[in-house]
Scaffold this motif. Sequence first.
Motif, PDB file in Angstrom:
ATOM      1  N   HIS A  57       4.173   2.315   6.004  1.00 42.29           N
ATOM      2  CA  HIS A  57       3.648   1.820   4.740  1.00 42.29           C
ATOM      3  C   HIS A  57       4.660   2.080   3.631  1.00 42.29           C
TER       4      HIS A  57
ATOM      5  N   SER B  90      -0.690   0.448  -3.553  1.00 39.86           N
ATOM      6  CA  SER B  90      -1.849  -0.402  -3.842  1.00 39.86           C
ATOM      7  C   SER B  90      -2.527  -0.817  -2.546  1.00 39.86           C
ATOM      8  N   ILE B  91      -3.640  -0.202  -2.242  1.00 42.99           N
ATOM      9  CA  ILE B  91      -4.370  -0.481  -1.009  1.00 42.99           C
ATOM     10  C   ILE B  91      -5.314  -1.652  -1.246  1.00 42.99           C
TER      11      ILE B  91
ATOM     12  N   ALA C 248      -3.438   4.242  -4.354  1.00 48.69           N
ATOM     13  CA  ALA C 248      -3.289   5.271  -3.327  1.00 48.69           C
ATOM     14  C   ALA C 248      -3.075   6.656  -3.914  1.00 48.69           C
TER      15      ALA C 248
ATOM     16  N   ARG D 104       0.801  -1.210   0.000  1.00 52.63           N
ATOM     17  CA  ARG D 104       0.000   0.000   0.000  1.00 52.63           C
ATOM     18  C   ARG D 104       0.844   1.275   0.000  1.00 52.63           C
TER      19      ARG D 104
END
Length: 569
Positions: free
Chosen positions: A114, A269-270, A291, A41
Motif C-alpha cells: 500500500h 486515503s482508504i 488512514a 490508501r
Amino acid sequence: MSTQDKLPDTFDAIVVGSGISGGYAAMELCKKGYKTLILERGRDVKHIEDYDTANDDTWDLPYNGRVPKEEIKKHYFKQDRLNWWVNQDNKAFVNKDDEYPYDEIERFDWIRGHHLGGRSIMWGRHCYRWSDIDFEANKKEGVAIDWPIRYADIEPWYDQVETFVGVSGQAEGLKQVPDGKFLKPFELNCAEQDFREKVNAQYPERVVTPGRIANLSEYDPEVHLGTRGQCQTRNRCWRGCPFGAYFSSQSATLPVARETGNLTVRPFSIAAEVLYDDATQRATGIRVIDANSGEEHIFKAKIIFCNASTVGTTALLLNSRSRRFPNGLGNDSGELGHNLMDHHYGMGAGAEFPGFEDTYYQGRKANGFYIPRFRNIDEGTKREDYLRGFGYQGNISRGRSIPDEKIGADLKEDIFKPGPYTVSVACFGEMLPYHENRMFLNFEKHDQHGMPIITFDAKLRDNEMKLREDGVQCAVEMLEAAGCKNIWTYNDLTAPGACIHEMGTARMGNDPETSVLNKWNQIHAVPNVFVTDGSCMTSSGTQNPSITYMALTARAVDYADKQMKAGVL
C-alpha cells in the motif's frame, strides 16, 4: 498531499488506486482534460528519492539482504510462505501481515503493497498479448461465461499502450502470443541461444524467445514520456529504478498526468464505499477514511475508475451496500467476489547446461527467456486430460561451484572462477474460472480502520493438477533435447495469490445476469463506474496480465470520454 491540505470535494473523475492500471487511468483522464483525483490508501512514494536500496550492493544491506526470522515471524508470517518474496532490499514496498489481516478458508497468499505506485514498483514486467485463443476459450469449452470482447477489440489499444510503456521483445509470428510494438530485445546469451536452437530442432512448436519486458532496451524521449531512461541491466528492478528504465506509475504515467495540471493525489486515503444515488442511478463519489486520523471525507465525481487491484476493488464494491444494491454495488448477478483466479507455478525443472565454459556475459539483464504456451492451441495440440495450457519463464546463467573442502587460499582462488552454466525452467499455468473460488467480506469482524475483514476461499482443482504434471514433463523433455545433465524437477503446489496475478471477481460479460461489467468495463447497472484492474478478467490465460489491464484501461477511458461528450454519462 496531507489531510490538512484544502482539497476541493468535487472532481471530474476519481481513480481508486495508483498502480499499473490506476496510474494509466489517471494519465489518460488527465490528458483528456478531466480534473482527476487519485485515492491511494498508503503513503506517498517519490520517484528516485524514496528508492532507498536502489544503489546498495548485497553487502550494504543488513544481514546480507535477508530478513531475520524474528522479524518475519512478527510481520511477514503469511508472505514468508513464498520463501523468496520479503527481503531487505524490497520490504519497504511490502505490507506487514500483522497490520493488514485477512482470513482464509483455503490458503491464499495475498501479496501487496500500500503506497503510491502500488505493485508497479515491484512487478515482474513481463508483457504478453492475449489472443483469440484466450478470448474464445470459455465459449468453445463451455467454461464459465464468454468474454464480451475479442482480440480485434483490444489490438489497437495494445499498440498504443506498448508504444508508451516500451516493451522489449522479439517477433516470432505466434498466434497464441501476437507480436507487438517491440523495442529491440535483450538478446539471449550464448547458452540460451543454443538452448533455443536445440529445443526447436526437436520440438518446433516450443519457441524459446527473449522475455518481453517493460524495460527500455532503447530510449526515445519523444515516445517514452515521463522520467524514463535506458535500462542499465542492473537487475535491481523491484527496489525502484532511479533511471526510470522500467515502466512504473512513478516513472511514466504519474509524471505525464501531473504535467497536465489536472492531477491531484491524496495518499493515506482508504476508499471505504462508492456512494450511489437511487434517483439518478449513478454513483456520486467515494467515502474515504483517512488512514492517519480516522476522519471520514466524501469526494464527488462524475466518473469513477476502480483500480485498487482485484481484491481491493472487489472489497470496495462489496462494501458499497445500499437499498438498491444490498449485496454490493452492481452485484445484481451475485458474481461479485466469485471466479477468483491466479496463475499457478511452483513447478518446473533445472539442470546443468554443458559447454560454453570459455564464455561469459556482461551485465545482469532483467529478463531471461520465455516459452509461450504450446498445448491446446489447435486440434493438433489438443490434450484429452486437461483444458488450457502453460508457459515458461527461465534463464541460463553461470554461478560458482566451490567444493566444500576448500579453505584458505584455495577457496579464495576458486571464488573468482565461474562454475558451469545452469538452466532453470519455471512453469506458469492457467487457472480456470470456478464460481466456487471466491473472496467475501466478514461484516462481523473489522480491521483497525473499521473495514470488514476479507476472507478467501479458493484453491487449485483437478484440471490444474493434471496441467502441472504435464508442465513438469515438458520441461524435462526440453532439457533432455538440449543435452542437459543432472536434470532435477519440482512440483511444489502453490496457493492462489502466490503468483501475484490475482484476477476475476468482477468479471466482464454480455449478460448482466451472469457478469458484473459490460464490454466497456462499466458496471452494468451503474454506468459511470468503470473497473479496469485484474478483477475485470473473465478467464486467466497463461500470459502475465498487466499489459492487458493497461490496454483495457486506455480503451475504457476513451469510451468514457466519448460518452461524457455525448451527454450519456
